[in-house]
Scaffold this motif. Sequence first.
Motif, PDB file in Angstrom:
ATOM      1  N   ARG A   1     -13.277 103.267  12.727  1.00 32.63           N
ATOM      2  CA  ARG A   1     -13.457 102.172  13.379  1.00 32.63           C
ATOM      3  C   ARG A   1     -12.516 101.218  13.053  1.00 32.63           C
ATOM      4  NH1 ARG A   1     -19.717 102.029  11.446  1.00 32.63           N
ATOM      5  NH2 ARG A   1     -20.542 103.051  13.329  1.00 32.63           N
TER       6      ARG A   1
ATOM      7  N   LEU B   1     -19.112 114.599  15.067  1.00 31.94           N
ATOM      8  CA  LEU B   1     -20.297 114.241  15.985  1.00 31.94           C
ATOM      9  C   LEU B   1     -20.510 115.391  16.878  1.00 31.94           C
ATOM     10  CD1 LEU B   1     -19.271 110.677  16.658  1.00 31.94           C
ATOM     11  CD2 LEU B   1     -20.907 111.357  14.886  1.00 31.94           C
TER      12      LEU B   1
ATOM     13  N   ALA C   1     -18.729 108.100  23.730  1.00 33.01           N
ATOM     14  CA  ALA C   1     -17.858 106.732  23.794  1.00 33.01           C
ATOM     15  C   ALA C   1     -16.677 107.014  22.906  1.00 33.01           C
ATOM     16  CB  ALA C   1     -18.749 105.762  23.264  1.00 33.01           C
ATOM     17  N   LEU C   2     -16.590 107.716  21.865  1.00 31.76           N
ATOM     18  CA  LEU C   2     -15.353 107.732  21.126  1.00 31.76           C
ATOM     19  C   LEU C   2     -14.291 108.719  21.807  1.00 31.76           C
ATOM     20  CD1 LEU C   2     -14.212 107.194  18.065  1.00 31.76           C
ATOM     21  CD2 LEU C   2     -15.208 109.487  17.175  1.00 31.76           C
TER      22      LEU C   2
ATOM     23  N   GLU D   1     -22.770 108.530  21.126  1.00 35.81           N
ATOM     24  CA  GLU D   1     -21.439 107.868  20.268  1.00 35.81           C
ATOM     25  C   GLU D   1     -20.190 108.792  20.425  1.00 35.81           C
ATOM     26  OE1 GLU D   1     -20.709 107.167  15.534  1.00 35.81           O
ATOM     27  OE2 GLU D   1     -22.551 108.031  16.014  1.00 35.81           O
ATOM     28  N   TRP D   2     -20.371 110.200  20.555  1.00 36.34           N
ATOM     29  CA  TRP D   2     -19.176 111.021  20.430  1.00 36.34           C
ATOM     30  C   TRP D   2     -18.692 110.811  21.954  1.00 36.34           C
ATOM     31  CZ3 TRP D   2     -19.370 115.062  24.180  1.00 36.34           C
ATOM     32  CH2 TRP D   2     -18.313 115.919  24.277  1.00 36.34           C
TER      33      TRP D   2
ATOM     34  N   SER E   1     -28.477 110.254  20.813  1.00 37.46           N
ATOM     35  CA  SER E   1     -27.839 109.168  20.123  1.00 37.46           C
ATOM     36  C   SER E   1     -26.460 109.317  19.882  1.00 37.46           C
ATOM     37  CB  SER E   1     -28.602 108.467  18.946  1.00 37.46           C
ATOM     38  OG  SER E   1     -27.948 107.239  18.570  1.00 37.46           O
ATOM     39  N   VAL E   2     -26.460 110.504  18.856  1.00 39.32           N
ATOM     40  CA  VAL E   2     -24.936 110.953  18.476  1.00 39.32           C
ATOM     41  C   VAL E   2     -24.069 111.404  19.666  1.00 39.32           C
ATOM     42  CG1 VAL E   2     -23.952 112.674  16.992  1.00 39.32           C
ATOM     43  CG2 VAL E   2     -26.136 111.738  16.331  1.00 39.32           C
TER      44      VAL E   2
ATOM     45  N   ARG F   1     -10.545 109.106  13.790  1.00 38.90           N
ATOM     46  CA  ARG F   1     -11.410 109.201  15.295  1.00 38.90           C
ATOM     47  C   ARG F   1     -11.417 110.544  15.688  1.00 38.90           C
ATOM     48  NH1 ARG F   1     -11.993 104.404  18.139  1.00 38.90           N
ATOM     49  NH2 ARG F   1     -11.892 105.368  20.003  1.00 38.90           N
TER      50      ARG F   1
ATOM     51  N   ARG G   1     -16.641 107.354   9.562  1.00 43.94           N
ATOM     52  CA  ARG G   1     -16.924 106.220  10.505  1.00 43.94           C
ATOM     53  C   ARG G   1     -16.031 104.812  10.105  1.00 43.94           C
ATOM     54  NH1 ARG G   1     -22.479 107.878  11.077  1.00 43.94           N
ATOM     55  NH2 ARG G   1     -22.667 108.728  13.395  1.00 43.94           N
TER      56      ARG G   1
ATOM     57  N   TRP H   1     -24.205 116.543  17.149  1.00 47.58           N
ATOM     58  CA  TRP H   1     -25.326 116.233  18.158  1.00 47.58           C
ATOM     59  C   TRP H   1     -25.868 117.768  18.649  1.00 47.58           C
ATOM     60  CZ3 TRP H   1     -25.229 118.191  23.045  1.00 47.58           C
ATOM     61  CH2 TRP H   1     -23.971 118.528  23.707  1.00 47.58           C
TER      62      TRP H   1
END
Length: 88
Positions: free
Chosen positions: A41, A55, A80-81, A77-78, A73-74, A48, A37, A59
């Motif tokens: 970031r 991720l 969005a990434l 995040e995945w 949640s994971v 990334r 992470r 998940w």
Amino acid sequence: MRDELAGSLRDLAVCLIQVNRDAEAVAALGESAELYRPPARNGSQFHRRRLAEVLNRLWRGLAILGREEESASVKAEWSALAEASPAP
């Protein structure tokens, strides 16, 4: 050193999945994600991509274990990434 450890944890998780040790695989993937992470970031495309890979596995593993809220949640995040990353 951090990249090597993160990669080794990812590889360990793959092996653990193959022998039906899903809870341990999820733990290894979680640790791997934590290591990937910070550089992800900071804009590293390599990190990334690796984080997205981890991720994605994480998940799915959480869902298998019935940890639906964490899995969602994971997955978010995945997603969005993946949306923010340019195509290779």
